[in-house]
Scaffold this active site. Sequence first.
Site, short mmCIF file in Angstrom:
data_model
loop_
_atom_site.label_atom_id
_atom_site.label_comp_id
_atom_site.label_asym_id
_atom_site.label_seq_id
_atom_site.Cartn_x
_atom_site.Cartn_y
_atom_site.Cartn_z
N ASP A 1 -2.02 -2.00 10.24
CA ASP A 1 -2.52 -1.83 8.88
C ASP A 1 -3.31 -3.04 8.37
O ASP A 1 -3.85 -3.00 7.26
CB ASP A 1 -1.36 -1.57 7.91
CG ASP A 1 -0.65 -0.27 8.18
OD1 ASP A 1 -1.24 0.60 8.84
OD2 ASP A 1 0.50 -0.11 7.73
N LYS B 1 0.85 -1.19 0.00
CA LYS B 1 0.00 0.00 0.00
C LYS B 1 0.89 1.24 0.00
O LYS B 1 2.07 1.20 0.35
CB LYS B 1 -0.93 0.02 1.21
CG LYS B 1 -0.23 0.00 2.59
CD LYS B 1 0.21 1.39 3.07
CE LYS B 1 0.94 1.31 4.39
NZ LYS B 1 1.60 2.61 4.74
#
Length: 299
Positions: free
Chosen positions: A131, A1
Amino acid sequence: KVNLFLRIIRKRPDGYHDLASLFHTVSFGDTVDMEVLPADAEKDELECNVPGVPVDESNLVIRALNLFRDRSGVRVFFRIRLEKSIPAQGGMGGGSSNAATVFFGANKLCGFVASPADLLRWADDPVIGSDATFFLSEGTAYCTGRGEIVAPVDPLPVPEGTPLYLVKPAYGLSTPSVFKSLDYDGLSDADPEHLLGTFKTKGCDHTTAWVNDLEPPAFLVQPDLKKLKDFLSSDGGFGFQVVLMSGSGSTVYCVGEPAGGAAAFEEAVKGKFDIEGVWRCELVRRSGGDEWYRAPAAA
């Protein structure tokens, strides 16, 4: 990401920080192969292509599987082959993405004993990384709290195939060291809701909402990283639309195609800095439900 923007809001009493960030998955990542072990198995079997990566319970993959069994009540063990491409300490959530992937994969191999909402709730545990919950979204999300509060965001108005170049220097940055150097008086005063609105309406076609509050402390920890970003932004003459550090670093990403082409760009960067890798990728999403992210492809 990558983090399209990252605002640090405050330090919390528990030592974590409240943040507000727009996360997005990209077409570069690790690959995980999983299979169910025989019924008499008593532990998971993890192997990795990178020497030195722990394959015991210190690895987020094993922690995630332990958490899945604890929350689901299903006693099943797995064989996992982890092919790593994401560099460590790069600010791209590599460990958390692996944890989320095996969390999803275990649920699928067990016949979807948990709903997507169950997985999100179960994954809200710092033992598998802040995350991890993001990767259980569809790939675009506004994350708050310490990153575990995930609000899905519809696809951004970004032209298909818009390139991103990930540039990872040979050194990494530890997240605690970056936060330790954070100057709270120097934080951006930009309203994260306004930043989010800009991305929702303009996609990547703007220059105003690309904010990362962790860049200044990261540059204090590693001054060479600022030199790298300056080279990518302007000094090298590549003409990228935007250049920003992802997460707490040390990866810097560039939006657009470099003037002179990819090969010349990579040669120029590696000729001036000690670089672990340069990867071309794109923003990607998954369809949700019972489908995971496609196998990564990067140049």
